[in-house]
Motif scaffolding. Structure first.
Motif, short mmCIF file in Angstrom:
data_model
loop_
_atom_site.label_atom_id
_atom_site.label_comp_id
_atom_site.label_asym_id
_atom_site.label_seq_id
_atom_site.Cartn_x
_atom_site.Cartn_y
_atom_site.Cartn_z
N ASN A 129 1.66 0.64 5.44
CA ASN A 129 2.29 -0.05 6.56
C ASN A 129 3.64 0.58 6.88
O ASN A 129 3.98 0.83 8.04
CB ASN A 129 2.44 -1.53 6.22
CG ASN A 129 2.99 -2.36 7.36
OD1 ASN A 129 4.16 -2.24 7.71
ND2 ASN A 129 2.17 -3.22 7.93
N LYS A 130 4.43 0.86 5.84
CA LYS A 130 5.73 1.49 6.03
C LYS A 130 5.58 2.90 6.61
O LYS A 130 6.34 3.30 7.50
CB LYS A 130 6.48 1.55 4.69
CG LYS A 130 7.01 0.21 4.21
CD LYS A 130 7.44 0.26 2.75
CE LYS A 130 8.63 1.16 2.52
NZ LYS A 130 9.90 0.53 2.94
N LEU A 131 4.60 3.64 6.12
CA LEU A 131 4.38 5.00 6.62
C LEU A 131 3.99 4.98 8.09
O LEU A 131 4.54 5.74 8.90
CB LEU A 131 3.31 5.70 5.79
CG LEU A 131 2.89 7.10 6.26
CD1 LEU A 131 4.08 8.05 6.22
CD2 LEU A 131 1.74 7.63 5.42
N ASN A 132 3.06 4.12 8.46
CA ASN A 132 2.62 4.05 9.86
C ASN A 132 3.74 3.59 10.79
O ASN A 132 3.83 4.04 11.93
CB ASN A 132 1.40 3.13 9.98
CG ASN A 132 0.16 3.71 9.33
OD1 ASN A 132 0.03 4.94 9.24
ND2 ASN A 132 -0.73 2.86 8.87
N SER A 133 4.60 2.69 10.31
CA SER A 133 5.73 2.25 11.12
C SER A 133 6.69 3.41 11.38
O SER A 133 7.23 3.56 12.48
CB SER A 133 6.47 1.10 10.41
OG SER A 133 5.65 -0.04 10.31
#
Length: 325
Positions: free
Chosen positions: A247-251
């Motif tokens: 989730n952090k990477l995609n954000s």
């Protein structure tokens, strides 16, 4: 006051350690010289967002990308206004003149850095208290100053390894009247048995550390019950560990894509080497598990076919040699 300062120091120590780990989760390529990866990650982890803008031809990043202006259908302001730590203002319309990167889809900071650092600090303080009160340090009761001085001298000599003789009629009287084994009356204010509680605090520390890094895709393997756990039990919650790092990477990728579109840059972001290795290992375990499941299904189907074939042979025998319909 001293205790308060020591607590703050210890909490900052734990916070710095945990934040340093989060700073290492991602690697950026193509960032301009005016934006350092370390500070960009700090802005995201501590404030939850970062605004990227260009001022006098130079690109800057700033924390706390507050949305302002007319709101869209989601209730978000269409503009951003914020400042760099040295006062350079970054403002403009999101997606046109200013890009915004969020820490996660919930757009929240890593508040657990402070919470966990605080808990680690309390564990340290509890451990220290148990260590101090587990010391075997009896308080000697002296009848007068002369006896007190003599006892102190004896203790200092014993600690120093000097077995000297101290002459004192008062000490001799104390030895005759004393009721304990040492011959001197003492007051015990410590509890040596408290030393056993330190192991539980240490285990709690490990559990908390495991919980913290499991949320970040690095499920720690502590020795508790490890001998009785199967491979499936050990890696059973890996999927839960990875949804948040992804989730952090995609954000970040979404924010970097906006930066590239607005400013014509070629920035990219991926997991760093440690997280990439762990993620590749996780995907390999999932693939192996799927292949194993397919193999077990195929073996089960073959077993069922063999059972049916055996039943057909039995029917053929009982039908007087006639093949079953």
């Amino acid at each position: 006051m001293y205790a308060v300062i020591e607590t703050i120091k210890r909490q900052n120590m734990h916070f710095g350690y945990l934040l340093s780990a989060d700073e290492m989760m991602f690697d950026y390529t193509g960032l301009p010289d005016s934006i350092e990866q370390k500070f960009l990650e700090d802005y995201l982890n501590i404030s939850g967002s970062a605004a990227i803008g260009r001022v006098n031809g130079v690109m800057y990043a700033a924390p706390y990308a507050g949305r302002t202006g007319r709101v869209n259908q989601y209730g978000e302001g269409e503009n951003v206004t914020t400042d760099t730590p040295n006062g350079i203002e970054i403002s403009g319309k999101v997606g046109e003149t200013v890009a915004v990167i969020y820490n996660n889809t919930a757009r929240t900071p890593e508040n657990d850095l402070w919470f966990d650092a605080s808990t680690f600090t309390e564990i340290d303080k509890s451990s220290n208290a148990n260590i101090i009160f587990a010391r075997i340090a009896p308080i000697f009761a002296a009848a007068d100053d002369t006896t007190k001085k003599a006892i102190k001298e004896i203790i200092e000599n014993v600690i120093a390894g000097n077995m000297e003789i101290v002459t004192s009629e008062n000490i001799f009287a104390e030895l005759q009247l004393g009721e304990n084994l040492s011959g001197l009356k003492t007051i015990d204010v410590t509890e040596p048995e408290r030393i056993q509680y330190i192991q539980y605090l240490s285990q709690f520390y490990d559990v908390l550390m495991r919980r913290h890094f499991s949320r970040r895709g690095l499920p720690m393997r502590t020795p508790t019950k490890a001998a009785q756990q199967s491979t499936d039990e050990i890696h059973g919650l890996d999927s839960v560990s990875w949804f948040y790092p992804l989730n952090k990477l995609n954000s970040r990728r979404a924010g970097v894509e906006m930066v590239n579109r607005i400013f014509g840059t070629n920035i990219s972001v991926e997991f760093s080497e440690i997280w990439k290795q762990e993620y590749d290992a996780y995907k390999l375990r999932i693939l192996q598990k799927d292949e194993q499941a397919e193999q077990e299904t195929a073996e089960t189907e073959r077993g069922e076919n063999n059972d049916n074939s055996g039943n057909d042979d039995a029917d053929w025998t009982t039908n007087g040699g006639q093949l079953p319909h």
